[in-house]
Design a protein around this motif. Structure first.
Motif, PDB file in Angstrom:
ATOM      1  N   GLY A   1      93.418  -5.431  29.216  1.00 32.76           N
ATOM      2  CA  GLY A   1      92.826  -5.310  27.886  1.00 32.76           C
ATOM      3  C   GLY A   1      93.844  -5.171  26.781  1.00 32.76           C
ATOM      4  O   GLY A   1      93.591  -4.485  25.784  1.00 32.76           O
ATOM      5  N   ASP A   2      94.989  -5.835  26.923  1.00 27.45           N
ATOM      6  CA  ASP A   2      96.078  -5.621  25.964  1.00 27.45           C
ATOM      7  C   ASP A   2      95.771  -6.131  24.557  1.00 27.45           C
ATOM      8  O   ASP A   2      96.505  -5.830  23.619  1.00 27.45           O
ATOM      9  CB  ASP A   2      97.388  -6.217  26.476  1.00 27.45           C
ATOM     10  N   TRP A   3      94.689  -6.873  24.383  1.00 27.72           N
ATOM     11  CA  TRP A   3      94.305  -7.347  23.046  1.00 27.72           C
ATOM     12  C   TRP A   3      93.343  -6.386  22.351  1.00 27.72           C
ATOM     13  O   TRP A   3      93.027  -6.555  21.180  1.00 27.72           O
ATOM     14  CB  TRP A   3      93.646  -8.725  23.154  1.00 27.72           C
ATOM     15  N   LEU A   4      92.865  -5.378  23.075  1.00 24.12           N
ATOM     16  CA  LEU A   4      91.888  -4.448  22.530  1.00 24.12           C
ATOM     17  C   LEU A   4      92.544  -3.366  21.678  1.00 24.12           C
ATOM     18  O   LEU A   4      93.763  -3.192  21.700  1.00 24.12           O
ATOM     19  CB  LEU A   4      91.109  -3.788  23.672  1.00 24.12           C
ATOM     20  N   SER A   5      91.721  -2.619  20.964  1.00 28.06           N
ATOM     21  CA  SER A   5      92.208  -1.459  20.215  1.00 28.06           C
ATOM     22  C   SER A   5      92.581  -0.353  21.194  1.00 28.06           C
ATOM     23  O   SER A   5      92.183  -0.383  22.367  1.00 28.06           O
ATOM     24  CB  SER A   5      91.114  -0.950  19.277  1.00 28.06           C
ATOM     25  N   PRO A   6      93.360   0.654  20.761  1.00 28.90           N
ATOM     26  CA  PRO A   6      93.687   1.773  21.660  1.00 28.90           C
ATOM     27  C   PRO A   6      92.447   2.421  22.276  1.00 28.90           C
ATOM     28  O   PRO A   6      92.433   2.741  23.467  1.00 28.90           O
ATOM     29  CB  PRO A   6      94.436   2.739  20.742  1.00 28.90           C
ATOM     30  N   LYS A   7      91.397   2.611  21.488  1.00 33.24           N
ATOM     31  CA  LYS A   7      90.163   3.188  22.010  1.00 33.24           C
ATOM     32  C   LYS A   7      89.551   2.280  23.073  1.00 33.24           C
ATOM     33  O   LYS A   7      89.087   2.755  24.130  1.00 33.24           O
ATOM     34  CB  LYS A   7      89.163   3.419  20.881  1.00 33.24           C
ATOM     35  N   GLY A   8      89.547   0.992  22.806  1.00 34.04           N
ATOM     36  CA  GLY A   8      88.993   0.043  23.760  1.00 34.04           C
ATOM     37  C   GLY A   8      89.763   0.029  25.072  1.00 34.04           C
ATOM     38  O   GLY A   8      89.175   0.002  26.158  1.00 34.04           O
TER      39      GLY A   8
ATOM     40  N   ARG B   1      90.411  -0.966  14.716  1.00 29.25           N
ATOM     41  CA  ARG B   1      90.369   0.335  15.406  1.00 29.25           C
ATOM     42  C   ARG B   1      88.987   0.657  15.959  1.00 29.25           C
ATOM     43  O   ARG B   1      88.863   1.290  17.005  1.00 29.25           O
ATOM     44  CB  ARG B   1      90.801   1.441  14.450  1.00 29.25           C
ATOM     45  N   ALA B   2      87.959   0.227  15.268  1.00 30.78           N
ATOM     46  CA  ALA B   2      86.601   0.609  15.642  1.00 30.78           C
ATOM     47  C   ALA B   2      86.151  -0.068  16.929  1.00 30.78           C
ATOM     48  O   ALA B   2      86.351  -1.278  17.133  1.00 30.78           O
ATOM     49  CB  ALA B   2      85.633   0.255  14.512  1.00 30.78           C
ATOM     50  N   ALA B   3      85.539   0.716  17.808  1.00 31.47           N
ATOM     51  CA  ALA B   3      84.980   0.197  19.053  1.00 31.47           C
ATOM     52  C   ALA B   3      83.833   1.091  19.489  1.00 31.47           C
ATOM     53  O   ALA B   3      83.866   2.307  19.292  1.00 31.47           O
ATOM     54  CB  ALA B   3      86.048   0.133  20.135  1.00 31.47           C
ATOM     55  N   LEU B   4      82.819   0.483  20.070  1.00 32.65           N
ATOM     56  CA  LEU B   4      81.678   1.216  20.616  1.00 32.65           C
ATOM     57  C   LEU B   4      81.805   1.202  22.128  1.00 32.65           C
ATOM     58  O   LEU B   4      82.083   0.151  22.725  1.00 32.65           O
ATOM     59  CB  LEU B   4      80.378   0.537  20.187  1.00 32.65           C
ATOM     60  N   THR B   5      81.625   2.337  22.773  1.00 35.30           N
ATOM     61  CA  THR B   5      81.835   2.423  24.214  1.00 35.30           C
ATOM     62  C   THR B   5      80.674   3.129  24.907  1.00 35.30           C
ATOM     63  O   THR B   5      79.811   3.716  24.253  1.00 35.30           O
ATOM     64  CB  THR B   5      83.143   3.179  24.537  1.00 35.30           C
ATOM     65  N   GLY B   6      80.677   3.066  26.243  1.00 35.97           N
ATOM     66  CA  GLY B   6      79.722   3.811  27.038  1.00 35.97           C
ATOM     67  C   GLY B   6      78.362   3.163  27.160  1.00 35.97           C
ATOM     68  O   GLY B   6      78.198   1.945  27.033  1.00 35.97           O
ATOM     69  N   ARG B   7      77.369   3.996  27.416  1.00 35.90           N
ATOM     70  CA  ARG B   7      76.004   3.530  27.644  1.00 35.90           C
ATOM     71  C   ARG B   7      75.441   2.812  26.430  1.00 35.90           C
ATOM     72  O   ARG B   7      74.750   1.791  26.549  1.00 35.90           O
ATOM     73  CB  ARG B   7      75.116   4.726  28.005  1.00 35.90           C
ATOM     74  N   LEU B   8      75.725   3.324  25.231  1.00 41.64           N
ATOM     75  CA  LEU B   8      75.228   2.686  24.019  1.00 41.64           C
ATOM     76  C   LEU B   8      75.780   1.277  23.887  1.00 41.64           C
ATOM     77  O   LEU B   8      75.072   0.356  23.470  1.00 41.64           O
ATOM     78  CB  LEU B   8      75.609   3.524  22.796  1.00 41.64           C
ATOM     79  N   ALA B   9      77.046   1.093  24.252  1.00 43.73           N
ATOM     80  CA  ALA B   9      77.643  -0.244  24.204  1.00 43.73           C
ATOM     81  C   ALA B   9      76.980  -1.177  25.204  1.00 43.73           C
ATOM     82  O   ALA B   9      76.824  -2.380  24.950  1.00 43.73           O
ATOM     83  CB  ALA B   9      79.143  -0.150  24.472  1.00 43.73           C
ATOM     84  N   ALA B  10      76.602  -0.630  26.382  1.00 38.32           N
ATOM     85  CA  ALA B  10      75.914  -1.442  27.382  1.00 38.32           C
ATOM     86  C   ALA B  10      74.566  -1.923  26.863  1.00 38.32           C
ATOM     87  O   ALA B  10      74.177  -3.086  27.058  1.00 38.32           O
ATOM     88  CB  ALA B  10      75.738  -0.641  28.671  1.00 38.32           C
ATOM     89  N   VAL B  11      73.843  -1.032  26.178  1.00 41.13           N
ATOM     90  CA  VAL B  11      72.557  -1.403  25.582  1.00 41.13           C
ATOM     91  C   VAL B  11      72.760  -2.442  24.490  1.00 41.13           C
ATOM     92  O   VAL B  11      71.998  -3.419  24.373  1.00 41.13           O
ATOM     93  CB  VAL B  11      71.855  -0.149  25.020  1.00 41.13           C
ATOM     94  N   TYR B  12      73.775  -2.250  23.674  1.00 40.43           N
ATOM     95  CA  TYR B  12      74.116  -3.186  22.586  1.00 40.43           C
ATOM     96  C   TYR B  12      74.371  -4.580  23.169  1.00 40.43           C
ATOM     97  O   TYR B  12      73.823  -5.578  22.678  1.00 40.43           O
ATOM     98  CB  TYR B  12      75.364  -2.659  21.881  1.00 40.43           C
ATOM     99  N   LYS B  13      75.198  -4.644  24.217  1.00 40.36           N
ATOM    100  CA  LYS B  13      75.509  -5.937  24.830  1.00 40.36           C
ATOM    101  C   LYS B  13      74.256  -6.581  25.404  1.00 40.36           C
ATOM    102  O   LYS B  13      74.048  -7.794  25.272  1.00 40.36           O
ATOM    103  CB  LYS B  13      76.559  -5.744  25.936  1.00 40.36           C
ATOM    104  N   GLU B  14      73.404  -5.794  26.022  1.00 37.52           N
ATOM    105  CA  GLU B  14      72.175  -6.336  26.589  1.00 37.52           C
ATOM    106  C   GLU B  14      71.281  -6.922  25.495  1.00 37.52           C
ATOM    107  O   GLU B  14      70.670  -7.992  25.679  1.00 37.52           O
ATOM    108  CB  GLU B  14      71.429  -5.244  27.354  1.00 37.52           C
TER     109      GLU B  14
END
Length: 398
Positions: A182-189, A346-359
């Motif tokens: 994931g070297d193209w992602l933000s630090p959080k990602g 910098r901004a990234a959404l992670t976790g379960r909420l991100a899974a719902v977002y992707k779905e």
């Protein structure tokens, strides 16, 4: 006489373009034919789910395009003659030649073995439904503890590795990436990605350029041999070869070079969309092969064709990025927000909420294909003149 529009390929871009054209143009004036080898729509963004045995909702084109005026022809495209303006196809009843006035080329892409020895013989791909089903059958036969290696650290590789590891925690899943994870992602990602990989027990081989694939292992450039009862190859895509066999202007990879309306720069009556097109986006950078890139090109091409046939104003759809949506199994996800030219912020959404977002993103994309004429103007415009030729194109937005 009706203006004959042929759309080749019914993936996300081809299906959307055909539906959009049907909604915008009067049925008495145009004949729209959608050519596809399979009778059902393939949700390509879910092939990693199909590969682990998950059932996907069937989406038959006969139902999707019922009542739209689009004629569906189940056939495999074997050639295009841009001088005679014909398409050669083969179907259950034999070979046929179709004539067009305007062609929308949306044949997309397949997997790319990158010329690595042994890949074609021993690796599995998930760029197609056939490939995903074949991999599903192979994974189902694996005993606990056997090694599975996913080659490729891009979005497809990340999704495949996590989906397999989650569905089959008894397997020894590894990922081999040419760069860092994931070297193209933000630090959080990047942090979240490593956390998920750690929880799923996925071994990561970073900076590992694969140089060979065998039946039971892969080899990397530094001489490392990594055991693999199954190798899943996700290292890039290759466009359909038909365009390169024509006199259309294409780039080195076989993508058709287009202007800002998705019209071929060498043959203005041919429009290329999705992975098949070399489209310049923000920052004068080519758009990457993805659903996120392809859908706006379908909108742009359909609207440009409608405008040129009816004397309307040429469109200027925004060809830019907002986010990269990555599923990490069914319970985890990562939404990396990006600049217009696809660089991580910098901004990234992670976790379960991100899974719902992707779905939700996946479902909305499929809904758009399954309802091709929904949400569009109900007044169909009449054809008043032939399509404009070279010199009438607009430049893609920067």
């Amino acid at each position: 006489m009706q203006h004959r529009i042929i759309v080749l390929g019914a993936g996300y871009t081809g299906a959307i373009a055909a539906g959009r054209l049907a909604k915008r143009l009067h049925r008495e004036d145009v004949a729209i034919t959608l050519v596809n080898a399979e009778p059902d729509f393939v949700e390509r963004v879910r092939m990693h789910q199909l590969a682990v045995g998950q059932d996907l909702k069937p989406r038959p084109f006969s139902e999707m395009f019922a009542g739209t005026g689009v004629e569906l022809k189940l056939a495999k495209v074997t050639g295009v003659d841009v001088h005679r303006k014909t398409v050669a196809v083969i179907h259950a009843d034999g070979a046929e030649e179709l004539e067009y006035d305007t062609l929308v080329y949306a044949l997309g892409s397949g997997w790319n073995d990158q010329g690595v020895p042994g890949t074609a013989e021993h690796a599995h791909e998930i760029a197609s439904r056939f490939g995903a089903l074949r991999l599903s059958e192979r994974l189902a036969r694996l005993d606990a503890g056997q090694p599975v290696v996913v080659v490729g650290g891009g979005l497809t590789g990340l999704e495949a590795a996590t989906e397999i590891a989650e569905a089959r925690p008894d397997l020894d899943v590894a990922l081999a990436a040419r760069g860092g994870l994931g070297d193209w992602l933000s630090p959080k990602g990047r942090r979240h990605l490593r956390e998920v990989f750690g929880k799923l027990g996925i071994t990561v081989h970073e900076h590992a350029a694969v140089t060979g694939v065998e039946a039971d292992r892969i080899a990397t450039a530094d001489g490392t041999s990594i055991p693999a009862a199954v190798t899943v190859w996700t290292a890039g895509f290759a466009v359909h070869p038909i365009a390169k066999a024509t006199t259309l202007e294409v780039n080195d990879t076989g993508q058709i070079v287009v202007d800002g309306t998705m019209s071929s720069v060498s043959h203005p009556d041919v429009y290329a969309i999705g992975d098949a097109a070399m489209v310049m986006g923000p920052g004068d950078k080519p758009l990457r092969m993805s659903c996120a890139s392809g859908v706006p090109t379908a909108w742009q091409a359909a609207d440009a064709i409608a405008a040129r046939l009816t004397g309307g104003k040429l469109p200027n759809a925004p060809l830019r990025y907002f986010q990269q949506c990555i599923s990490l199994g069914r319970r985890e996800g990562l939404i990396q927000f990006v600049t217009a030219d696809d660089r991580a912020v910098r901004a990234a959404l992670t976790g379960r909420l991100a899974a719902v977002y992707k779905e939700l993103i996946c479902k909305s994309a499929a809904w758009g294909v399954a309802n091709p004429t929904a949400g569009m103007p109900t007044r169909r415009r009449r054809v008043v003149r032939k399509p404009a030729q070279a010199g009438s194109a607009v430049k893609a937005p920067a």
